[in-house]
Enzyme design. Structure first.
Site, PDB file in Angstrom:
ATOM      1  N   LYS A 104       0.825  -1.222   0.000  1.00 21.87           N
ATOM      2  CA  LYS A 104       0.000   0.000   0.000  1.00 21.87           C
ATOM      3  C   LYS A 104       0.856   1.268   0.000  1.00 21.87           C
ATOM      4  O   LYS A 104       0.324   2.365  -0.098  1.00 21.87           O
ATOM      5  CB  LYS A 104      -0.939   0.009   1.211  1.00 21.87           C
ATOM      6  CG  LYS A 104      -1.968  -1.118   1.193  1.00 21.87           C
ATOM      7  CD  LYS A 104      -2.848  -1.073   2.426  1.00 21.87           C
ATOM      8  CE  LYS A 104      -2.022  -1.431   3.639  1.00 21.87           C
ATOM      9  NZ  LYS A 104      -2.773  -1.575   4.882  1.00 21.87           N
ATOM     10  N   ASP A 133      14.312  -3.638   3.988  1.00 26.95           N
ATOM     11  CA  ASP A 133      15.727  -3.257   3.962  1.00 26.95           C
ATOM     12  C   ASP A 133      16.039  -2.421   2.723  1.00 26.95           C
ATOM     13  O   ASP A 133      16.800  -1.460   2.788  1.00 26.95           O
ATOM     14  CB  ASP A 133      16.616  -4.502   3.978  1.00 26.95           C
ATOM     15  CG  ASP A 133      16.511  -5.270   5.277  1.00 26.95           C
ATOM     16  OD1 ASP A 133      16.334  -4.635   6.333  1.00 26.95           O
ATOM     17  OD2 ASP A 133      16.601  -6.506   5.243  1.00 26.95           O
TER      18      ASP A 133
END
Length: 194
Positions: A104, A133
């Protein structure tokens, strides 16, 4: 060094936690920006309470924090995202807070700004490992290039758009660090939306 980045995975055992505390202090003493990603993996902790306590410590030490929507709920013990974010901001001196929302998108909280940027949908998601990451690496790179003191709304949108795109690319691959996209690949993906 200009940024010291750490996560809660280096705090799961006492000796590692002590080493992390020491490293944070050394980084602060040497003028580094401090960046934290809780990256919560409950199975690695003795108890959820210990995880929460140490994540709260990590949160109070940093200038930059990247945290997932689920981690906000865990650390703040709040049901709504906005209440959770308020808890984090009220209990730390974080200069910029990034909340990742999976596919989203993401939100940056900076000074009085709240900037949302939608995610990029990928047809063939293989593995979400490394998406957070990758997102974090991109925003830290942007901060290294542009600084952290006078970011504009456009800067924040540009930062989030790039980081979301890079994170979406890595979900189409198996693995994490070794398959992070190069800048040109992210820019090519973004050019499809312009």
């Amino acid at each position: 060094s200009r940024i010291f980045h750490y996560g809660s995975l280096s705090m799961t055992h006492d000796k590692n936690y002590e080493a992390t505390q020491y490293a944070i202090q050394v980084a602060k003493d040497n003028g580094c920006l401090i960046s934290f990603d809780p990256n919560l993996r409950l199975s690695l902790w003795k108890t959820p309470e210990e995880a929460r306590k140490r994540i709260l410590y990590g949160m109070k030490q940093c200038d930059i924090m990247k945290i997932s929507e689920e981690e906000v709920a865990f650390v703040s013990e709040q049901e709504s995202l906005e209440k959770g974010v308020s808890f984090i901001r009220d209990n730390s001196d974080i200069k910029i807070l990034f909340v990742t929302l999976g596919n989203k998108g993401s939100i940056a909280y900076y000074k009085d700004e709240k900037i949302y940027c939608g995610g990029i949908h990928q047809e063939h998601v293989v593995d979400t490992t490394g998406a957070g990451d990758t997102f974090c690496a991109c925003v830290l790179h942007y901060i290294l290039e542009h600084g952290l003191t006078d970011l504009t709304e456009n800067d924040l949108k540009e930062m989030l758009t790039f980081a979301n795109a890079a994170a979406s690319i890595i979900t189409t691959r198996k693995g994490a660090l070794c398959v992070m996209p190069e800048r040109e690949e992210v820019e090519k993906l973004l050019s499809c939306f312009n």
